[in-house]
Write a protein that holds these residues in place. Structure first.
Motif, PDB file in Angstrom:
ATOM      1  N   GLN A 154       0.822  -1.212   0.000  1.00 38.42           N
ATOM      2  CA  GLN A 154       0.000   0.000   0.000  1.00 38.42           C
ATOM      3  C   GLN A 154       0.857   1.265   0.000  1.00 38.42           C
ATOM      4  O   GLN A 154       0.425   2.307  -0.469  1.00 38.42           O
ATOM      5  CB  GLN A 154      -0.937  -0.003   1.219  1.00 38.42           C
ATOM      6  CG  GLN A 154      -2.035  -1.044   1.136  1.00 38.42           C
ATOM      7  CD  GLN A 154      -2.925  -1.005   2.358  1.00 38.42           C
ATOM      8  OE1 GLN A 154      -2.946  -0.022   3.096  1.00 38.42           O
ATOM      9  NE2 GLN A 154      -3.657  -2.063   2.593  1.00 38.42           N
ATOM     10  N   ASP A 155       2.044   1.167   0.559  1.00 39.39           N
ATOM     11  CA  ASP A 155       2.946   2.328   0.575  1.00 39.39           C
ATOM     12  C   ASP A 155       4.365   1.818   0.324  1.00 39.39           C
ATOM     13  O   ASP A 155       5.278   2.056   1.114  1.00 39.39           O
ATOM     14  CB  ASP A 155       2.844   3.069   1.909  1.00 39.39           C
ATOM     15  CG  ASP A 155       3.490   4.456   1.846  1.00 39.39           C
ATOM     16  OD1 ASP A 155       3.882   4.874   0.734  1.00 39.39           O
ATOM     17  OD2 ASP A 155       3.605   5.102   2.898  1.00 39.39           O
ATOM     18  N   ILE A 156       4.514   1.122  -0.773  1.00 40.29           N
ATOM     19  CA  ILE A 156       5.741   0.386  -1.060  1.00 40.29           C
ATOM     20  C   ILE A 156       6.964   1.289  -1.162  1.00 40.29           C
ATOM     21  O   ILE A 156       8.067   0.912  -0.762  1.00 40.29           O
ATOM     22  CB  ILE A 156       5.565  -0.452  -2.354  1.00 40.29           C
ATOM     23  CG1 ILE A 156       6.688  -1.488  -2.481  1.00 40.29           C
ATOM     24  CG2 ILE A 156       5.466   0.439  -3.563  1.00 40.29           C
ATOM     25  CD1 ILE A 156       6.593  -2.591  -1.490  1.00 40.29           C
ATOM     26  N   ASP A 157       6.789   2.494  -1.690  1.00 41.56           N
ATOM     27  CA  ASP A 157       7.935   3.401  -1.835  1.00 41.56           C
ATOM     28  C   ASP A 157       8.502   3.800  -0.470  1.00 41.56           C
ATOM     29  O   ASP A 157       9.721   3.786  -0.264  1.00 41.56           O
ATOM     30  CB  ASP A 157       7.531   4.653  -2.619  1.00 41.56           C
ATOM     31  CG  ASP A 157       7.196   4.328  -4.071  1.00 41.56           C
ATOM     32  OD1 ASP A 157       7.660   3.281  -4.568  1.00 41.56           O
ATOM     33  OD2 ASP A 157       6.470   5.118  -4.702  1.00 41.56           O
ATOM     34  N   THR A 158       7.613   4.142   0.448  1.00 43.17           N
ATOM     35  CA  THR A 158       8.051   4.510   1.794  1.00 43.17           C
ATOM     36  C   THR A 158       8.724   3.338   2.493  1.00 43.17           C
ATOM     37  O   THR A 158       9.756   3.497   3.157  1.00 43.17           O
ATOM     38  CB  THR A 158       6.850   4.987   2.637  1.00 43.17           C
ATOM     39  OG1 THR A 158       6.274   6.140   2.011  1.00 43.17           O
ATOM     40  CG2 THR A 158       7.280   5.347   4.048  1.00 43.17           C
ATOM     41  N   GLU A 159       8.140   2.146   2.344  1.00 43.93           N
ATOM     42  CA  GLU A 159       8.708   0.967   2.993  1.00 43.93           C
ATOM     43  C   GLU A 159      10.089   0.633   2.423  1.00 43.93           C
ATOM     44  O   GLU A 159      10.982   0.173   3.138  1.00 43.93           O
ATOM     45  CB  GLU A 159       7.761  -0.230   2.844  1.00 43.93           C
ATOM     46  CG  GLU A 159       6.363  -0.015   3.417  1.00 43.93           C
ATOM     47  CD  GLU A 159       6.373   0.471   4.853  1.00 43.93           C
ATOM     48  OE1 GLU A 159       7.222   0.016   5.634  1.00 43.93           O
ATOM     49  OE2 GLU A 159       5.537   1.321   5.202  1.00 43.93           O
ATOM     50  N   GLY A 160      10.263   0.871   1.126  1.00 43.22           N
ATOM     51  CA  GLY A 160      11.568   0.624   0.509  1.00 43.22           C
ATOM     52  C   GLY A 160      12.644   1.538   1.063  1.00 43.22           C
ATOM     53  O   GLY A 160      13.782   1.106   1.320  1.00 43.22           O
ATOM     54  N   ILE A 161      12.292   2.806   1.275  1.00 45.87           N
ATOM     55  CA  ILE A 161      13.242   3.756   1.860  1.00 45.87           C
ATOM     56  C   ILE A 161      13.591   3.341   3.292  1.00 45.87           C
ATOM     57  O   ILE A 161      14.758   3.357   3.698  1.00 45.87           O
ATOM     58  CB  ILE A 161      12.664   5.187   1.850  1.00 45.87           C
ATOM     59  CG1 ILE A 161      12.460   5.671   0.409  1.00 45.87           C
ATOM     60  CG2 ILE A 161      13.578   6.134   2.612  1.00 45.87           C
ATOM     61  CD1 ILE A 161      13.741   5.834  -0.373  1.00 45.87           C
ATOM     62  N   LYS A 162      12.556   2.946   4.051  1.00 46.85           N
ATOM     63  CA  LYS A 162      12.791   2.487   5.427  1.00 46.85           C
ATOM     64  C   LYS A 162      13.768   1.315   5.440  1.00 46.85           C
ATOM     65  O   LYS A 162      14.675   1.250   6.277  1.00 46.85           O
ATOM     66  CB  LYS A 162      11.471   2.033   6.069  1.00 46.85           C
ATOM     67  CG  LYS A 162      10.550   3.135   6.514  1.00 46.85           C
ATOM     68  CD  LYS A 162       9.330   2.509   7.185  1.00 46.85           C
ATOM     69  CE  LYS A 162       8.290   3.536   7.577  1.00 46.85           C
ATOM     70  NZ  LYS A 162       7.084   2.882   8.151  1.00 46.85           N
ATOM     71  N   PHE A 163      13.564   0.391   4.520  1.00 51.31           N
ATOM     72  CA  PHE A 163      14.412  -0.798   4.439  1.00 51.31           C
ATOM     73  C   PHE A 163      15.877  -0.405   4.254  1.00 51.31           C
ATOM     74  O   PHE A 163      16.761  -0.866   4.987  1.00 51.31           O
ATOM     75  CB  PHE A 163      13.940  -1.689   3.290  1.00 51.31           C
ATOM     76  CG  PHE A 163      14.915  -2.768   2.903  1.00 51.31           C
ATOM     77  CD1 PHE A 163      15.045  -3.907   3.686  1.00 51.31           C
ATOM     78  CD2 PHE A 163      15.701  -2.638   1.769  1.00 51.31           C
ATOM     79  CE1 PHE A 163      15.951  -4.907   3.336  1.00 51.31           C
ATOM     80  CE2 PHE A 163      16.604  -3.628   1.408  1.00 51.31           C
ATOM     81  CZ  PHE A 163      16.737  -4.768   2.195  1.00 51.31           C
ATOM     82  N   PHE A 164      16.131   0.464   3.281  1.00 46.59           N
ATOM     83  CA  PHE A 164      17.524   0.838   3.001  1.00 46.59           C
ATOM     84  C   PHE A 164      18.134   1.691   4.106  1.00 46.59           C
ATOM     85  O   PHE A 164      19.322   1.552   4.425  1.00 46.59           O
ATOM     86  CB  PHE A 164      17.626   1.543   1.645  1.00 46.59           C
ATOM     87  CG  PHE A 164      17.855   0.566   0.527  1.00 46.59           C
ATOM     88  CD1 PHE A 164      19.104   0.010   0.307  1.00 46.59           C
ATOM     89  CD2 PHE A 164      16.804   0.176  -0.282  1.00 46.59           C
ATOM     90  CE1 PHE A 164      19.309  -0.914  -0.705  1.00 46.59           C
ATOM     91  CE2 PHE A 164      16.988  -0.754  -1.299  1.00 46.59           C
ATOM     92  CZ  PHE A 164      18.252  -1.302  -1.511  1.00 46.59           C
TER      93      PHE A 164
END
Length: 311
Positions: free
Chosen positions: A195-205
């Protein structure tokens, strides 16, 4: 104290000459009244559960804290109550875009099947929620017929989404294949991440770089000051999360994703990736999942185990 006086008056004030859309008004009344509940959310969560156990004593038996004597002071109950009230808050905040909370409610409905929750339990929970709201808002003169009706309709909407998911969920009577269940838990939880994949990707990195600062040096954006807003990082994070999504979708047929994963492994050798880097990436992935799913009460031990085994 100024706000404590003005806010109730604001909520009670007549709005916009009768032209306010009824649905929008209902959402506003729910969201504004919930802000008052959030001022002492931990206490309200305990009240909610004590009301549930008062009306349905048998419900207590499904919890780990069922034998605690001073139940209201139980850290386990307090933690669970905080999670549940946080989920209610998420649903309330999402009323502006119902499409965002439907997947969350469906997942919650399905997840609670394994605890023996039945459709007939929803009225008990609904009554306890309305009662809790009344205890807080009533003395302030804010538990009006209109506010009660708004909350009643909101709860009915929640039930209309959760109940079918609860009924349709595979029952944990030992008949669901363990591997199939693991795949299902991973795929269902990933849909919430998407649902908010872009934000989660940034969090991951950002988690990766926090735990292994040296890892940043292999990327073109290593010298960017405001890293989280770097278009290059955002693009790379989107690619990686897309790959995770492909792997998750392919769990139904593992033979399809094995070649993809092998290719990725080989391709990353040229960037200096080593076997010892995998635990760092795995920790960052699980941490990212926990940040999103934990507040919703969906980062259970079983879901964590499913993701750990998948990784």
């Amino acid at each position: 104290t100024v706000v404590s006086v003005m806010e109730p008056a604001l909520i009670q004030a007549p709005q916009t000459d009768g032209k306010e859309d009824p649905v929008a008004r209902m959402k506003r009344l729910v969201q504004e009244s919930w802000r008052l509940i959030e001022q002492d959310i931990d206490t309200e969560g305990i009240k909610f559960f004590m009301r549930v156990f008062e009306n349905a004593p048998g419900a207590l038996q499904v919890f780990s804290f069922k034998d605690v004597k001073d139940l209201e002071k139980s850290p386990a109950l307090q933690a669970h109550a905080a999670t549940v009230m946080g989920t209610v808050g998420t649903a309330v905040a999402g009323l502006g875009d119902i499409t965002q909370i439907v997947p969350v409610l469906k997942s919650l409905g399905g997840a609670h099947a394994k605890y023996g929750v039945q459709p007939e339990h929803f009225p008990i929970l609904g009554e306890a929620l309305l009662w809790t709201l009344e205890q807080q808002l009533g003395p302030l003169g804010l538990w009006t017929a209109e506010v009660k009706d708004a909350w009643t309709k909101t709860w009915e909407t929640v039930v209309s989404v959760m109940e079918p998911a609860l009924i349709q969920a595979p029952q944990t009577d030992g008949k669901e294949d363990p591997v199939a269940r693991m795949k299902r838990l991973v795929q269902e939880s990933w849909r919430l991440i998407e649902q908010d994949i872009d934000t989660e990707g940034i969090k991951f990195f950002m988690r990766v770089f926090e735990n292994a600062p040296g890892a940043l040096q292999v990327f073109s954006f290593k010298d960017v000051k405001d890293l989280e807003k770097s278009p290059a990082l955002q693009a790379h994070a989107a690619t990686v999360m897309g790959t995770v999504g492909t792997a998750v979708a392919g769990l139904g047929d593992i033979t399809q994703i094995v070649p993809v994963l092998k290719s990725l492994g080989g391709a990353h050798a040229k960037y200096g990736v080593q076997p010892e880097h995998f635990p760092i990436l795995g920790e960052a992935l699980l941490w990212t999942l926990e940040q999103q799913l934990g507040p919703l009460g969906l980062w259970t031990a079983e879901v964590k185990d499913a993701w750990t085994k998948t990784w």
